[in-house]
Structure formats: structure tokens, C-alpha cells
Design an enzyme around this catalytic site. Structure first.
Site, PDB file in Angstrom:
ATOM      1  N   HIS A  57      -7.799  -4.212  -6.993  1.00 32.84           N
ATOM      2  CA  HIS A  57      -7.372  -3.492  -5.864  1.00 32.84           C
ATOM      3  C   HIS A  57      -8.750  -3.681  -4.878  1.00 32.84           C
ATOM      4  O   HIS A  57      -9.567  -2.499  -4.929  1.00 32.84           O
ATOM      5  CB  HIS A  57      -6.834  -2.043  -6.028  1.00 32.84           C
ATOM      6  CG  HIS A  57      -6.463  -1.500  -4.981  1.00 32.84           C
ATOM      7  ND1 HIS A  57      -4.981  -1.735  -4.309  1.00 32.84           N
ATOM      8  CD2 HIS A  57      -6.595  -0.266  -4.152  1.00 32.84           C
ATOM      9  CE1 HIS A  57      -4.630  -0.903  -3.544  1.00 32.84           C
ATOM     10  NE2 HIS A  57      -5.603  -0.132  -3.178  1.00 32.84           N
ATOM     11  N   TYR A  69     -18.386  12.896 -12.102  1.00 36.08           N
ATOM     12  CA  TYR A  69     -18.545  14.278 -12.753  1.00 36.08           C
ATOM     13  C   TYR A  69     -17.223  14.338 -13.714  1.00 36.08           C
ATOM     14  O   TYR A  69     -17.104  15.147 -14.402  1.00 36.08           O
ATOM     15  CB  TYR A  69     -18.608  15.399 -11.904  1.00 36.08           C
ATOM     16  CG  TYR A  69     -19.672  15.369 -11.020  1.00 36.08           C
ATOM     17  CD1 TYR A  69     -20.975  15.564 -11.840  1.00 36.08           C
ATOM     18  CD2 TYR A  69     -19.928  15.342  -9.721  1.00 36.08           C
ATOM     19  CE1 TYR A  69     -22.145  15.211 -11.047  1.00 36.08           C
ATOM     20  CE2 TYR A  69     -21.039  15.210  -9.045  1.00 36.08           C
ATOM     21  CZ  TYR A  69     -22.104  15.252  -9.510  1.00 36.08           C
ATOM     22  OH  TYR A  69     -23.418  15.261  -8.941  1.00 36.08           O
ATOM     23  N   ARG A  96       0.663  -1.359  -0.127  1.00 34.96           N
ATOM     24  CA  ARG A  96       0.008  -0.022   0.059  1.00 34.96           C
ATOM     25  C   ARG A  96       0.948   1.192  -0.073  1.00 34.96           C
ATOM     26  O   ARG A  96       0.578   2.290  -0.587  1.00 34.96           O
ATOM     27  CB  ARG A  96      -0.921   0.066   1.136  1.00 34.96           C
ATOM     28  CG  ARG A  96      -1.811  -1.184   1.139  1.00 34.96           C
ATOM     29  CD  ARG A  96      -2.744  -0.968   2.493  1.00 34.96           C
ATOM     30  NE  ARG A  96      -3.859   0.025   2.235  1.00 34.96           N
ATOM     31  CZ  ARG A  96      -4.786   0.130   3.078  1.00 34.96           C
ATOM     32  NH1 ARG A  96      -4.838  -0.568   4.093  1.00 34.96           N
ATOM     33  NH2 ARG A  96      -5.544   1.328   3.070  1.00 34.96           N
TER      34      ARG A  96
END
Length: 828
Positions: free
Chosen positions: A93, A136, A47
């Protein structure tokens, strides 16, 4: 998180639950320790820390790989970011969608990365604000990202199963450029963290290429290519000694500083503004405004600020305007802003990366070496893949050519066979073909068996053999491999390199910070001072001081060893008039002008400001004079101007009240102003010197003052083809500064003559000769009249003038001559 391995523990045979599952009895201490270690290992490796080879964390690598696999390349239309996030989360993931989107957003921000890896469409945030929701925004891979993933289909890297074993994902990306150094990264693991600063792509590749050919290169040599970090937001970086320490050890602290412009505030009189045009890395305008507001209203440690406006936009970039109060020294205020706000901020470098799965802290050279080893391996594996593919194709082409040599026998054999298997066996036995060749011949359409196709196959055979030989050279000769890697890096630099954005300030950080502290108080009193224009075009002011201190300094005889073209008395918070060769005048505040530095009892104009930085000059335009404004200008008949065509004008000092720029003379054609002198009381003498070495002097009172629109009157009659090279208004009663002298230079000889040797004549007449030309001399290149003459070269170095010659009509002394002439002045 990796699944915990079964432990060998004591088990009670009766310890089974109702479903028949075995129950292990562990102490709480052992359970917590083992679980925490597994968690820490997972965070470090899966990570938080980047791989030193491609510079990516697993989430970034999975985002780029998923987009590559789905075809979201630069030529593809933009797709919804939420679609990308969903694909990454579902396939590679298995973490939160916001975590994936946040990582994806950073890859698209040009203020976070020098080479953004995602081409974003929509609101991807700013240093102050977060991005719009993933539904968006749209995205696709950038050209830089294609250099990281472009060689995946050629067996260049290893793959491993994804989290559920249904798919495969790359362990590392091929990475055709040093992404880790170029874009930097940050991450917090368990007990360790990384914080890497971005660098210029072209500079990093230059260092990598040098290291390819010089494996034993020193750090100092590599820093000739990579002198320091290069931040996407520009700004300044202070103290390169600390940068070198970070490059050597992998750890260090560098100081970033905003880049500003200081100048008059538009639409105001006597007020200055500090405009921030570049910010430190990861600092936005709103953070600075918030801090300024706190310091002004709460702690009150910041004074002198009238207002702050954020005029930043997409077209003009960063533009944060900090308005100064009247009488505030902007340099001193800027020092407080650097000290109290994020306009100056530290960046702690910690190059902690994964190398072969192990966390290591690496310096600049080690990071480049890890990347180059990776590239050598990638290119080697890619070359093996390409050679194998060509060998396989060559094998098929050779089999087809064998069949074409005896095409009739091949067709007869196939036609007489019972089935395809028998035909294949017959071809293999009759023509000594391999099974692959035989199968390919059987699958080849009859239309490929023409005479023309045979020629094409023979050409392809030769090409494949040549390519295989070239690829074999790469695999057999390490020097060829290194050269290929270097060439490919050079192409990346050629295609993607950009100019450096961040300015580097060398030296020890403490010394740099100490040297950058401005002298003088924040609030500047409106005390008397002087503004000087040097003969080389520099403008500066003396420090404001009382009249008593000025007189004491005058009596002490401190001289200024520079050639000064003009000097006016004013006040620190006053204004002056700057006159240019195009006949334009600009009202300019005195306060922003640099204060002349003092050294060993003298003051040098070398610390002045170029006139082009003070007023907006056009191409070929230059500053020719300065004049006082306000009370200091009262009682004067005006400004005396002389032009190259011989016109003279005294412009009445009725300057426009609401305009800071206006014309002071109407010029005709390509005429220009060659001199502008402020008249103190009208008793001065106007002087013209022409290119044919004629000098004309007459009282300034003979020139009637005119308004701004006037074009002046004839000042001197010039011979055909000649022009004026000097104009000035000289005082002959100034006993304090000495007798005026005439300096003339032809480029081969120089002459200094007392001004009193030349008789006064009427206006608009011809002058008298002042410099007899020797053989090879045709015109004056330079002329000047005034007390205490001093010659200078264009670079500001002094040039010694010959001793005065009492002969008015004599020739000059052999001398190359100075480039400019002015006068030595005292502070008086």
C-alpha cells in the site's frame, strides 16, 4: 493510481524535446477531464469502497494479509504497530503511513467494531481521543481476523501483482463470516459514499443459514433473525420501520439514543441524577459534556443541570453523571438532553459496496446473497485444492506400495543401474510407475521400507480414498456444499457470538419520538401528591396538584381500579420511608417515582415502578409498607410493624438524620416483617390473622412505642406450628371509605366478612376463628383486612371476590382465590 493510457492525438513531427522524447499537444479541458476520471476510478476501486464479499477496503485487506504473511497471529507475541505499518506501506500500500495506521487503529477498536480484527495492546484511542503514535502501540491478528485470512493457502481466492509487480496480494479474502454486516464500514469516494451500520454476528449468521436453505426467503423472515442493527456501544435504536426500509432499499436513517439510569444522587438530599451508561455509536462522553456546556452557558436552552461528571473507566465502562438541580423533573430534563445533545443522534445508512468491481447499493438480503456466493466459491476452490493434494499423495502411496510388494526386485534394479536416471527409467518400465512415483521411491529412505511402514501406508491409502470420496461429494452435489457452508457458519456463531447490546424500540420513528416525550414541566412544584404501594409490589405517585384540585377530583368520584396495599400523603419534592420484610427502612425521594397514567377517568397502577428498582432488595426480601416523612409525619406515634412469629412493634419516628438506610425492628432468627402501617394518631386497631384462621384485634394504644433497636413485644399468641399471615393497623371510624372487611383464602375457598363481627381482645392473647376449614383445607394461604377489598392475580389482573358473609365462623365460598388482596382507593 493507474497509469494513463496513451491517447491518439495530432502530433507535430517537429514536436520533440531536446532529449528526443515525443511531446503530445492536448487541450487543457481534455487533460483535466481524463485525469479526474482516472482519479475518481482509483479512489472508488482502490481506496474508499468496501468489497461486498469480505467487507474490506484495500488498505484493511492489505494490513490483514501482511500481518498474516509475517506470522503475527493470535499465538504470536505482540509486535510494534510501526513495524506492521512499514511492512504494509513498503510491500502493498504505497500511501502515507498515517493513513495506514488510522485504518489499522479502527480494526482494533471494540467501540467501533463488533468483532475487532486486530488485537491491540496499548492506547488505541476512545470515541473522544485519538490513539497513541504507532511506535507506542503493539498489535497482532485477532481470532476473528484468522477467520478472514485462514484459508488463503488453499487457492481459495485470486491473487494479483502488488503496486510494483514484485509481490502478489489477494484480490479478496476468503472471509468465513459476513464481516461487512457485522462490523460495518464508512468511506467517501468521488461522487459517492458508503456508511454501513454494525450488526450482531450471531443474528447475521442465523439469517445467512436460513437463506442457504430457503433462497426465496422474504425480508420479513430474515428480519426475524436480524431485527435491527447491534452497535458496539449498546444504547437504544428507535423506529424499526425505518430500519426495514434500509434493509429493503439499502438506504435509510435510524435514530440512536443513549441508555440512562435515573436515581437519587449519592450524598445529596432531594436531588436526582441522570447517569448515562451506554452512548450512541461513535459518540463519546466529552462530546456530550461539551454540548451540554454550550447549551447551558451560551444558548441557555438547557436548564436544570447542576453539574456534569465523567466517571467513565475501563472497569465500569461508560458512566456520565448529570446532576439535576433540586426540584427538577429528571424525565423532562432527559427529553431536553435527547433533543439538544448527541445523546440522541441519527445514523444515515447507505449500503454502497463493490460487487464485481461495480458500485451498487444493496439491501440486507442482497448483501447476504453476495456473501454466500463468495463462500460457495471459496469452499469449492478449497475442496478442489484439498482433493488434488490428497490425490497426489494417494498417487505416491500407491507407487510406494507397489514397490514394497517386490522390494527385493526394486533394490536389485536400483543397485544394478548406472545412475539415478537409469534407475528411474527402469522402475517406470518394470513396475509401470509414473515418473513422480519413481522419483518418490528413489528419494524414500530405506528405513521406510519395513513391514510396519507397509501397514501404515495401506491405512493411509484407505483414509485418503475415503477423504477423496467425501470431497468429491461436496463438488458433485450442491446440496452437500450448502450444508457444509451452513455448518461452518454455525461453528463460527457458536465460537464468537455474543449477546445483543443495542435495545430496539419498534414502530414508526415519529410516533416513537412523540410517545417518548414526558408529560409535565421541567421544574416541579412542591405540591401535594400521593404515593401508592400496590399489592403486587409496584410503587407510583399521583401528579402533583393543589389542594383545591384534589378536593374537586375527590368529589368527582374518580376511582383507581387497582389493589393498593398502602397509601401515604406527601409532596412531589418530599421523601417517603420504604419498609421491607427484613426490617430495613429506606428514605426515598418522591420525584423520581413514575406518575400514574390516567385513562377514561380512572388511574392505573400498571405504570408503577417495581419496588426492587426503587431500593436495593436482597434475595427473598420484599417491600411491605410505606410511610411519610417530614411535615406530613408530624403528630404520629410511629410505624406499626407485625412479624410472622407474632411480634408487634410501634417504632417511634425518630429517624436518623444522616442515614438513608436503617433498621426499624430487631428480628430474631428467620423471622420477617409481614406488615407495616403508618399510624396517623394512634386510634387505629392492630389486627393479626394467623395461618390457622384466628383473628386478633386490639387498640394500637396498647403497644408502647420503642426506638429503632427494639425488637417489639408479643402481639398474638400462636398455636404450635402456626404463623401470622397478615398484620395491619385498621381505622374503624373512616366513614369516607366504608366499613373494613376481612378477606381470607385457603386456595380452595374465599371468604369476605365484616370486620365489626370480630370482638376486640387484649394484646398477646389468642384470636377467634374467622374461616372454618372444609375437607382438604389445612391453613390460610392469604388474608387481608381493610375497606373496599379488591383481589388480584400476580400479573395485575383483577379477581372478583364473593359477596360479604355475615357469619364470623362460617366456611368460605368455593373459589380458587386471588394471589394478592388490597383495597380500592379514591384520590382524596
Amino acid at each position: 493510481m493507474a497509469r494513463r493510457k496513451a491517447r491518439t492525438t495530432r502530433v507535430d513531427p517537429a514536436a520533440f524535446d531536446r532529449a528526443g522524447a515525443q511531446v503530445f499537444d492536448n487541450s487543457l479541458k481534455t487533460e483535466i477531464e481524463d485525469s479526474y476520471l482516472e482519479y475518481a476510478y482509483s479512489v472508488i476501486h482502490s481506496r474508499a469502497l468496501p468489497d461486498a464479499r469480505d467487507g474490506l477496503k484495500p488498505v484493511h485487506r492489505r494490513i490483514l494479509y501482511s500481518m498474516h504473511e509475517n506470522g503475527y497471529r493470535p499465538t504470536h507475541a505482540y509486535v510494534k504497530s510501526s513495524r506492521v505499518v512499514g511492512d504494509v506501506m513498503g510491500r502493498y500500500h504505497p500511501h502515507g503511513d498515517m493513513a495506514i495506521y488510522d485504518a489499522m487503529v479502527r480494526l482494533a477498536q471494540d467501540f467501533s467494531m463488533n468483532a475487532p480484527l486486530i488485537d491491540g495492546h496499548g492506547n488505541f484511542g476512545s470515541p473522544d481521543d485519538g490513539p497513541a503514535a504507532s511506535r507506542y502501540t503493539e498489535s497482532r491478528l485477532s481470532p476473528e481476523a484468522m477467520l478472514l485470512v485462514g484459508e488463503l493457502g488453499e487457492e481459495t481466492v485470486d491473487f494479483r501483482p502488488n503496486y510494483d509487480g514484485s509481490l502478489a496480494e489477494p484480490v479478496v479474502l476468503p472471509a468465513a463470516f459476513p464481516n461487512l454486516l457485522v462490523n460495518g464500514t464508512s468511506g467517501i469516494a468521488v461522487g459517492m459514499a458508503t456508511n454501513m451500520i454494525p450488526h450482531n454476528l450471531g443474528e447475521v449468521i442465523g439469517a445467512a443459514r436460513w437463506l442457504i436453505n430457503h433462497p426465496n426467503a422474504t425480508l420479513d423472515k430474515l428480519m426475524e433473525f436480524v431485527p435491527g442493527p447491534d452497535l458496539p456501544t449498546g444504547g437504544m435504536l428507535l423506529g424499526l420501520d425505518e430500519v426495514r426500509r434500509a434493509y429493503e432499499t439499502g438506504r435509510g436513517v435510524v435514530r440512536m439514543r443513549a441508555k440512562v439510569e435515573i436515581g437519587p444522587l449519592e450524598g445529596s438530599r432531594g436531588r436526582q441524577a441522570i447517569t448515562v451508561v451506554e452512548l450512541p455509536y461513535a459518540v463519546g462522553p466529552e462530546k456530550i459534556i461539551e454540548k451540554i456546556t454550550d447549551e447551558v452557558t451560551k444558548s441557555k436552552r438547557l436548564t436544570g443541570i447542576a453539574d456534569v461528571k465523567d466517571l467513565t473507566d475501563g472497569e465500569n465502562g461508560t458512566r456520565l453523571v448529570i446532576e439535576c438541580k433540586v426540584g427538577v423533573n429528571p424525565q423532562a430534563l432527559l427529553a431536553d438532553l435527547y433533543r439538544l445533545t448527541p445523546m440522541e443522534q441519527s445514523f444515515g445508512i447507505n449500503n454502497l459496496v463493490l460487487v464485481d468491481g461495480q458500485p451498487q447499493t444493496l439491501g440486507l438480503k442482497a448483501l447476504l446473497e453476495v456473501f454466500l456466493r463468495h463462500r460457495y466459491e471459496v469452499v469449492t476452490r478449497r475442496t478442489r485444492f484439498r482433493r488434488r493434494k490428497r490425490e497426489e499423495r494417494l498417487h505416491l502411496v500407491e507407487g510406494l506400495l507397489i514397490a514394497l510388494l517386490d522390494i527385493d526386485k526394486v533394490i536389485r534394479l536400483i543397485r544394478n543401474s548406472e545412475n539415478a536416471a537409469e534407475a528411474k527409467e527402469g522402475l517406470m518400465k518394470r513396475f509401470k510407475l509414473s515418473e513422480i512415483q519413481a522419483t518418490y521411491i528413489l528419494d524414500t529412505p530405506l528405513r521406510r521400507l519395513t513391514k510396519y511402514d507397509r501397514i501404515e501406508l495401506e491405512e493411509e491409502q484407505e483414509r485418503l480414498r475415503a477423504e477423496i470420496a467425501e470431497l468429491s461429494k461436496i463438488l458433485d452435489d450442491e446440496s452437500v456444499l450448502r450444508k457444509l457452508v451452513s455448518t461452518e457458519l454455525a461453528k463460527v456463531a457458536k465460537d464468537l457470538a455474543v449477546e445483543r447490546r443495542t435495545a430496539l424500540i419498534d414502530g414508526d420513528l415519529k410516533e416513537v419520538l412523540a410517545a417518548s416525550k414526558p408529560a409535565g414541566p421541567l421544574e416541579v412544584a412542591d405540591d401535594p401528591c400521593q404515593v401508592l404501594l400496590s399489592a403486587t409490589g409496584l410503587v407510583a405517585r399521583t401528579a402533583a396538584e393543589s389542594e383545591e384540585a384534589t378536593e374537586a377530583r375527590r368529589r368527582s368520584g374518580r376511582a383507581r381500579h387497582d389493589a393498593v396495599a398502602a397509601l401515604v400523603h406527601t409532596t412531589a419534592r418530599g421523601q417517603i420511608l420504604v419498609v421491607t420484610s427484613r426490617g430495613r427502612a429506606f428514605k426515598t425521594d418522591v420525584l423520581p417515582l413514575p406518575v400514574l397514567p390516567e385513562h377514561a377517568g380512572t388511574v392505573s397502577l400498571g405504570g408503577g415502578m417495581a419496588a426492587s428498582e426503587l431500593v436495593p432488595l436482597e434475595k427473598g426480601e420484599r417491600v411491605v409498607g410505606i410511610a411519610p416523612l417530614g411535615e406530613r409525619a408530624e403528630g404520629s406515634p410511629g410505624l406499626a410493624l407485625g412479624t410472622r412469629s407474632g411480634m408487634v412493634k410501634v417504632c417511634s419516628p425518630d429517624w436518623p438524620v444522616r442515614s438513608d438506610e436503617f433498621e426499624v425492628i430487631g428480628l430474631k432468627g428467620d423471622d420477617e416483617v409481614i406488615g407495616a402501617t403508618w399510624l396517623t394518631d394512634g386510634t387505629e386497631t392492630c389486627v393479626f390473622l394467623s395461618s390457622d384462621s384466628s383473628l386478633l384485634r386490639y387498640p394500637a394504644s396498647l403497644v408502647r412505642p420503642q426506638g429503632l433497636k427494639g425488637g417489639g413485644m408479643t402481639g398474638v399468641n400462636l398455636a404450635p406450628g402456626e404463623q401470622a399471615v397478615f398484620f395491619g393497623a385498621v381505622r374503624t371510624d373512616d366513614d369516607e371509605h366504608g366499613e373494613p372487611m376481612v378477606v381470607t383464602a385457603t386456595g380452595q375457598s374465599v371468604k369476605v366478612t365484616p370486620f365489626a363481627k370480630y370482638p376486640a381482645k387484649g394484646r398477646a392473647t389468642g384470636g377467634v376463628r374467622t374461616h372454618r376449614f372444609l375437607k382438604g383445607e389445612t391453613r390460610l394461604m392469604l388474608a387481608w383486612v381493610g375497606p373496599r377489598p379488591a383481589g388480584m392475580a400476580r400479573n395485575g389482573s383483577s379477581v372478583e371476590l364473593p359477596e360479604p358473609d355475615p357469619r364470623r365462623d362460617g366456611s368460605g365460598t368455593a373459589h380458587p382465590g386471588p394471589d394478592v388482596v388490597g383495597r380500592l382507593v379514591e384520590r382524596s
